[in-house]
Design an enzyme around this catalytic site. Sequence first.
Site, PDB file in Angstrom:
ATOM      1  N   LYS A  10      -3.652  15.924  -8.266  1.00  0.00           N
ATOM      2  CA  LYS A  10      -3.103  15.818  -9.774  1.00  0.00           C
ATOM      3  C   LYS A  10      -2.292  17.090  -9.908  1.00  0.00           C
ATOM      4  CE  LYS A  10      -3.963  11.396 -10.572  1.00  0.00           C
ATOM      5  NZ  LYS A  10      -2.834  10.383 -10.559  1.00  0.00           N
ATOM      6  N   TYR A  28      -9.190  14.612  -5.992  1.00  0.00           N
ATOM      7  CA  TYR A  28      -8.455  14.254  -7.369  1.00  0.00           C
ATOM      8  C   TYR A  28      -7.957  15.368  -8.113  1.00  0.00           C
ATOM      9  CZ  TYR A  28      -7.706  11.357 -11.527  1.00  0.00           C
ATOM     10  OH  TYR A  28      -6.855  10.872 -12.515  1.00  0.00           O
ATOM     11  N   ASP A  82       0.900  -1.099  -0.114  1.00  0.00           N
ATOM     12  CA  ASP A  82      -0.038  -0.090   0.041  1.00  0.00           C
ATOM     13  C   ASP A  82       0.950   1.223  -0.023  1.00  0.00           C
ATOM     14  OD1 ASP A  82      -1.629   2.169   0.528  1.00  0.00           O
ATOM     15  OD2 ASP A  82      -3.044   0.931   2.158  1.00  0.00           O
ATOM     16  N   VAL A  83       0.929   2.255  -0.949  1.00  0.00           N
ATOM     17  CA  VAL A  83       1.893   3.077  -1.278  1.00  0.00           C
ATOM     18  C   VAL A  83       1.565   4.035  -0.003  1.00  0.00           C
ATOM     19  CG1 VAL A  83       2.362   2.681  -3.728  1.00  0.00           C
ATOM     20  CG2 VAL A  83       0.447   4.220  -3.054  1.00  0.00           C
ATOM     21  N   ASN A 121       2.020   4.966 -10.391  1.00  0.00           N
ATOM     22  CA  ASN A 121       0.881   4.961 -11.188  1.00  0.00           C
ATOM     23  C   ASN A 121      -0.188   4.955 -10.131  1.00  0.00           C
ATOM     24  OD1 ASN A 121      -1.075   4.237 -13.540  1.00  0.00           O
ATOM     25  ND2 ASN A 121      -0.970   2.435 -12.114  1.00  0.00           N
TER      26      ASN A 121
END
Length: 283
Positions: free
Chosen positions: A192, A188, A92-93, A119
């Site tokens: 980003k 989101y 889990d990053v 990613n």
Amino acid sequence: MNTARTPDVENTAEEGAAEERTSEEHTGEERAVVRKVAVVTGAGSGIGRAVAVELLTAGWSVALAGRRPEPLAETAAAAPAGGGTALTVRADVSRPEDVAALFGAVRDRFGRLDLLFNNAGTFGPGGVPVEDLPYEAWRHVVDTNLNGAFLCAQAAYRQMKEQAPRGGRIINNGSISAHTPRPHSVAYTATKHALTGLTKSLSLDGRPYGIAVGQIDIGNAATDMTAGMRTGALQANGETAPEPVMDVADVAHTVRHMAELPLEANVQFVTVMATALPYVGRG
């Protein structure tokens, strides 16, 4: 104090294909061929799976990272025989201890790292107005999309700086939302946009060490995440309209092109999107 847990690791290469340094004939003499090594996060589905399979097919050794082992195994199985070596690591990053264990496993198995494709990401709850977005949902998106990308980039940066020969490449998966938001996408979109700043800072700081950093901004690659857009997506004017998608394989081809450039060259930013996507002029 966090204690790094041992990751779930599986070598999916056939017996005898695990050696990363092989020999082949060249003008009557043997010469060493060193496979390039990549880490792909979020490799169990979608863009991550497509990129991982593309790299494996091209002969890269690839560490497939993700939260669920079964999809990672499916990604490894999707690569054709005779390609590179796949190593699956459950991670889990958003957890620093998982990231440390992931890159430790890559270092122990392959000895070096040439590419990180950052990613892993999540859109979070879709269609939720900012005033109704739970803080827990905001934190989940930030922890995965931004903090996870930073943790992986930091670990890759450390290894690339110290290894011999020194250097490597990091490619961050941005989005067209790194430029222009969709309605009701505050978490989101914010992550980003922040990822673009991360890309620029890493690119600058990596220069003395031969670390090239770029970003790919993608618009509607055909994956499970974009399946609903083909039937209808909320537009800036309040209407719902279907949106075109593009073959995810074309994203994978672009990432591979970026990855296989010599370190003296870098694609800093690239946008790959469905040609008729209502992005230019959105809103």
